[in-house]
Write a protein that holds these residues in place. Structure first.
Motif, PDB file in Angstrom:
ATOM      1  N   GLY A 123      54.624 -13.765   2.173  1.00 16.96           N
ATOM      2  CA  GLY A 123      53.898 -12.676   1.518  1.00 16.96           C
ATOM      3  C   GLY A 123      52.479 -13.037   1.130  1.00 16.96           C
ATOM      4  N   MET A 124      52.021 -14.207   1.544  1.00 17.10           N
ATOM      5  CA  MET A 124      50.692 -14.645   1.107  1.00 17.10           C
ATOM      6  C   MET A 124      49.597 -13.916   1.892  1.00 17.10           C
ATOM      7  SD  MET A 124      49.909 -18.567   0.286  1.00 17.10           S
ATOM      8  CE  MET A 124      48.679 -19.001  -0.932  1.00 17.10           C
ATOM      9  N   LEU A 125      48.599 -13.421   1.167  1.00 23.70           N
ATOM     10  CA  LEU A 125      47.476 -12.713   1.791  1.00 23.70           C
ATOM     11  C   LEU A 125      46.474 -13.714   2.371  1.00 23.70           C
ATOM     12  CD1 LEU A 125      46.891 -10.106  -1.055  1.00 23.70           C
ATOM     13  CD2 LEU A 125      47.733  -9.558   1.235  1.00 23.70           C
ATOM     14  N   GLY A 126      45.703 -13.264   3.353  1.00 27.63           N
ATOM     15  CA  GLY A 126      44.745 -14.139   4.040  1.00 27.63           C
ATOM     16  C   GLY A 126      43.849 -14.948   3.104  1.00 27.63           C
ATOM     17  N   PRO A 127      43.115 -14.303   2.181  1.00 27.73           N
ATOM     18  CA  PRO A 127      42.188 -15.071   1.353  1.00 27.73           C
ATOM     19  C   PRO A 127      42.909 -16.126   0.496  1.00 27.73           C
ATOM     20  CG  PRO A 127      41.697 -12.732   1.228  1.00 27.73           C
ATOM     21  CD  PRO A 127      42.981 -12.852   1.979  1.00 27.73           C
ATOM     22  N   ALA A 128      44.112 -15.797   0.007  1.00 31.40           N
ATOM     23  CA  ALA A 128      44.853 -16.754  -0.831  1.00 31.40           C
ATOM     24  C   ALA A 128      45.251 -17.974   0.000  1.00 31.40           C
ATOM     25  CB  ALA A 128      46.092 -16.082  -1.428  1.00 31.40           C
ATOM     26  N   ILE A 129      45.598 -17.758   1.261  1.00 29.13           N
ATOM     27  CA  ILE A 129      45.955 -18.888   2.139  1.00 29.13           C
ATOM     28  C   ILE A 129      44.748 -19.807   2.294  1.00 29.13           C
ATOM     29  CG2 ILE A 129      46.559 -19.537   4.519  1.00 29.13           C
ATOM     30  CD1 ILE A 129      48.227 -16.956   4.680  1.00 29.13           C
ATOM     31  N   GLU A 130      43.605 -19.212   2.597  1.00 26.96           N
ATOM     32  CA  GLU A 130      42.408 -20.036   2.807  1.00 26.96           C
ATOM     33  C   GLU A 130      41.992 -20.758   1.524  1.00 26.96           C
ATOM     34  OE1 GLU A 130      40.966 -20.940   5.617  1.00 26.96           O
ATOM     35  OE2 GLU A 130      42.469 -19.782   6.706  1.00 26.96           O
ATOM     36  N   THR A 131      42.120 -20.074   0.378  1.00 26.22           N
ATOM     37  CA  THR A 131      41.760 -20.711  -0.895  1.00 26.22           C
ATOM     38  C   THR A 131      42.661 -21.914  -1.161  1.00 26.22           C
ATOM     39  OG1 THR A 131      41.063 -18.576  -1.718  1.00 26.22           O
ATOM     40  CG2 THR A 131      41.444 -20.251  -3.379  1.00 26.22           C
ATOM     41  N   ALA A 132      43.958 -21.764  -0.870  1.00 22.84           N
ATOM     42  CA  ALA A 132      44.887 -22.862  -1.138  1.00 22.84           C
ATOM     43  C   ALA A 132      44.684 -24.031  -0.180  1.00 22.84           C
ATOM     44  CB  ALA A 132      46.328 -22.353  -1.046  1.00 22.84           C
ATOM     45  N   LEU A 133      44.245 -23.761   1.037  1.00 20.51           N
ATOM     46  CA  LEU A 133      44.068 -24.843   2.013  1.00 20.51           C
ATOM     47  C   LEU A 133      42.716 -25.554   1.844  1.00 20.51           C
ATOM     48  CD1 LEU A 133      45.503 -23.186   5.277  1.00 20.51           C
ATOM     49  CD2 LEU A 133      46.585 -24.958   3.864  1.00 20.51           C
ATOM     50  N   LYS A 134      41.763 -24.858   1.248  1.00 20.26           N
ATOM     51  CA  LYS A 134      40.392 -25.389   1.179  1.00 20.26           C
ATOM     52  C   LYS A 134      40.309 -26.771   0.503  1.00 20.26           C
ATOM     53  CE  LYS A 134      35.694 -23.922   0.461  1.00 20.26           C
ATOM     54  NZ  LYS A 134      34.759 -22.934  -0.009  1.00 20.26           N
ATOM     55  N   PRO A 135      40.988 -26.986  -0.650  1.00 22.11           N
ATOM     56  CA  PRO A 135      40.892 -28.319  -1.269  1.00 22.11           C
ATOM     57  C   PRO A 135      41.376 -29.440  -0.359  1.00 22.11           C
ATOM     58  CG  PRO A 135      41.955 -26.748  -2.751  1.00 22.11           C
ATOM     59  CD  PRO A 135      41.796 -26.063  -1.440  1.00 22.11           C
ATOM     60  N   HIS A 136      42.194 -29.111   0.623  1.00 18.25           N
ATOM     61  CA  HIS A 136      42.656 -30.129   1.577  1.00 18.25           C
ATOM     62  C   HIS A 136      41.671 -30.284   2.741  1.00 18.25           C
ATOM     63  CE1 HIS A 136      46.719 -30.143  -0.258  1.00 18.25           C
ATOM     64  NE2 HIS A 136      46.502 -28.849  -0.429  1.00 18.25           N
ATOM     65  N   GLY A 137      40.589 -29.504   2.709  1.00 22.34           N
ATOM     66  CA  GLY A 137      39.618 -29.537   3.814  1.00 22.34           C
ATOM     67  C   GLY A 137      40.165 -28.866   5.059  1.00 22.34           C
ATOM     68  N   LEU A 138      41.167 -27.986   4.876  1.00 27.05           N
ATOM     69  CA  LEU A 138      41.855 -27.392   6.026  1.00 27.05           C
ATOM     70  C   LEU A 138      41.679 -25.875   6.055  1.00 27.05           C
ATOM     71  CD1 LEU A 138      45.172 -29.459   5.754  1.00 27.05           C
ATOM     72  CD2 LEU A 138      43.326 -29.793   7.423  1.00 27.05           C
ATOM     73  N   THR A 139      41.955 -25.318   7.198  1.00 27.82           N
ATOM     74  CA  THR A 139      41.927 -23.858   7.356  1.00 27.82           C
ATOM     75  C   THR A 139      43.005 -23.443   8.351  1.00 27.82           C
ATOM     76  OG1 THR A 139      40.606 -21.992   8.155  1.00 27.82           O
ATOM     77  CG2 THR A 139      40.074 -24.123   9.096  1.00 27.82           C
ATOM     78  N   LEU A 140      43.560 -22.250   8.146  1.00 29.92           N
ATOM     79  CA  LEU A 140      44.468 -21.696   9.161  1.00 29.92           C
ATOM     80  C   LEU A 140      43.628 -21.084  10.282  1.00 29.92           C
ATOM     81  CD1 LEU A 140      47.281 -20.887  10.185  1.00 29.92           C
ATOM     82  CD2 LEU A 140      47.194 -18.886   8.698  1.00 29.92           C
TER      83      LEU A 140
END
Ligand SMILES: Cc1cc2nc3c(=O)[nH]c(=O)nc-3n(C[C@H](O)[C@H](O)[C@H](O)COP(=O)(O)OP(=O)(O)OC[C@H]3O[C@@H](n4cnc5c(N)ncnc54)[C@H](O)[C@@H]3O)c2cc1C
Length: 528
Positions: A171-188
């Motif tokens: 159920g995760m929305l696009g921006p929330a996914i990117e925000t959560a991955l950003k501190p890891h230096g990652l992106t979907l």
């Protein structure tokens, strides 16, 4: 984030006031050569019409509500047809209940109860379907309908930085996914135009296509493994980088459109955030030569992140150019190396076909290049869906449809589709605009994406839209294209999908449905 519109695309606060809409209406009327357009206002939420619920919330199923506003907000997706009905305050197909499961156990309980009670269950992600995927047009034989909203199953639960994968709630929305991955230096790095308001589960269920033009842009390529709760139990696939062990189980879930089970989470392939970017936009006088250049680029092995060919009308509509030229926007990006040499070769290809490039823009994470045609394009791309809300309020039919076709058939398809849509306008006694761009390009063919704008006949907009949709769908099918490249089947595309898929595949799919959902409660009428 502000409140979402109960009828239109995106945030309610972004719906322009009357004077701004009137000004746009004057521009649109001038562009279409029509008389002034009448300005209407949406029916307020408080006045929306909704049928009496047939079901009462029950205990033991987690958070389930029969709240009027929740039912209204889960009635439609965001197609033109949905917007018009919502604008008019018509919420006749509203679900009876809305459920917000917090975990797989609650999903299982709801499916068990629904199977026994013969209640239809419609999985709901962000509700951005444009093909009637979340609408309870389910036929007879059900005691009621539950919209099952995945919004509470929405976190990045694990990141495997070594394998470059992350376990993410459906159920995760696009921006929330990117925000959560950003501190890891990652992106979907999966950016459909509906990114802001759509979910991972919805993307997987519809086989969504991202903004990038080549290589890993479809969610299909990014799913490593998936978990789906079915009325028969859990369908879970293994985490593997690849496997040749028979038909792929993930591929059964991808595109299942809520008809086979409820996707609860997936391990997805993530990647380091790109920091090197180079882009250019190239003008062409002749469309055929622009198409040939794009084909050569798609077949060059360069794999641009963007290779978007806008025909002259599309370029003008998006304020990219207004001089009658066709525009090819090309971009490359990498987290590892500079990509200027790839861009140089792409420019050579374009020049060989008569293209006139603007100055290329090269950027690293810390620099920002000057505004370019590609940036105008990106802004227009993200804001475009908001325009549709205004068009609905002006009685203008504005919509898009997409396909994919091999290069050898593209020119015929392009002219057939444009002719069919214009003929449909003529049958309404109206003149309108039809434009085309490529959203994705493959070595063996493009994915053309058509946009049209035409004044509807007052009160008959939905009939007019249906006639245009039928004309376009028939022309695509007759010209060798697919009824959808990334918008999915849902209910709207079902007539064409039935003839497009192999007969035996249809039978096999029905057998799978019977096996996973024996009571037939999951999204009835969608896909099958
Ligand atoms: C303005 C606009 C732009 C768009 N741009 C793009 C684009 O660029 N690329 C693209 O591919 N699509 C695009 N779409 C279409 C739409 O956004 C996609 O189909 C998207 O993947 C739907 O995601 P969602 O979370 O909103 O799903 P929903 O609309 O809620 O659901 C879509 C379908 O998936 C099912 N579903 C949802 N979640 C689950 C789940 N967890 N388990 C099982 N089934 C589920 C639903 O039952 C339904 O059949 C666009 C739509 C709009 C309105």
């Amino acid at each position: 984030m502000g409140e979402r519109s109960h009828w239109g695309w995106g945030l309610a606060e972004r719906f322009p006031d009357r004077s701004a809409r009137a000004a746009l209406g004057a521009q649109v009327a001038a562009m279409l050569g029509t008389s002034e357009l009448e300005l209407l206002d949406p029916t307020p939420l408080a006045d929306a019409a909704i049928p009496k619920a047939r079901l009462e919330p029950r205990s033991g199923l987690g958070e389930v509500t029969g709240d009027r506003e929740a039912r209204i907000r889960h009635t439609y997706g965001r197609s033109y047809r949905d917007l018009v009905r919502g604008f008019r305050g018509d919420f006749a197909p509203a679900p009876d209940l809305v459920a917000y499961p917090r975990n797989e156990a609650e999903v299982e309980r709801i499916l068990d109860w629904a199977s026994d009670a013969r209640v239809a269950v419609i999985p709901f992600g962000g509700g951005t379907s444009v093909v009637g995927g979340v609408e309870a047009a389910i036929g007879h034989g059900f005691a009621g309908v539950v919209s099952l909203d995945l919004a509470r199953i929405a976190s990045v639960a694990e990141v495997d930085a070594r394998s470059l994968a992350a376990r993410i709630g459906a159920g995760m929305l696009g921006p929330a996914i990117e925000t959560a991955l950003k501190p890891h230096g990652l992106t979907l790095r999966h950016f459909p135009q509906s990114f802001e308001f759509s979910t991972l589960g919805g993307w997987i269920a519809t086989r969504a296509g991202g903004h990038f033009a080549t290589l890993y842009t479809h969610i299909d390529d990014l799913v490593e493994s998936v978990r789906m709760v079915t009325p028969r139990g859990l369908f879970e696939t293994r985490r593997l980088p690849a496997s040749g062990a028979g038909p792929s189980p993930e591929r059964l879930v991808l595109g299942s459109e809520g008809a086979l089970g409820v996707i609860t989470e997936a391990w997805v392939r993530v990647r380091p955030r790109p920091c090197f970017r180079s882009s250019v936009s190239v003008r062409f006088r002749e469309y055929e030569r622009a198409v040939a250049a794009t084909r050569m680029l798609a077949q060059s092995g360069l794999h641009p992140s963007n290779a978007r060919l806008l025909d002259a009308r599309e370029a003008a509509l998006n304020f990219v150019t207004g001089d009658g030229s066709h525009v090819l926007i090309v971009a490359f990006e990498s987290a590892d190396h500079e990509v200027g040499s790839s861009l140089d070769r792409a420019i050579e290809i374009a020049r060989e076909h008569g293209g006139e490039p603007e100055a290329p823009v090269h950027r690293t994470e810390s620099t920002r290049g000057s505004a370019s045609a590609s940036e105008s394009w990106r802004k227009a791309f993200v804001d475009a869906p908001y325009l549709q809300n205004t068009m609905v309020s002006l009685g203008v039919i504005a919509d898009t449809f997409e396909t994919a076709v091999t290069w050898d058939r593209f020119e015929t398809l392009h002219s057939n589709v444009i002719r069919a849509v214009k003929d449909a306008f003529a049958a309404m006694d109206r003149k309108g605009l039809v434009t085309c761009r490529f959203t994705h390009v493959y070595p063996d063919g493009p994915a053309p994406y058509f946009t049209y704008v035409v004044p509807g006949r007052k009160g008959r907009e939905l009939d007019d839209w249906t006639a245009i949709k039928r004309a376009a769908g028939d022309a695509i099918a007759a010209s060798g294209g697919t009824i959808t490249h990334h918008h999915a089947v849902g209910r709207t595309h079902l007539p064409w999908y039935r003839t497009e898929r192999p007969t035996l595949f249809g039978e096999a799919l029905r057998a799978v449905k019977q096996s996973l959902d024996p009571a037939g409660i999951l999204n009835p009428g969608c896909l099958l």
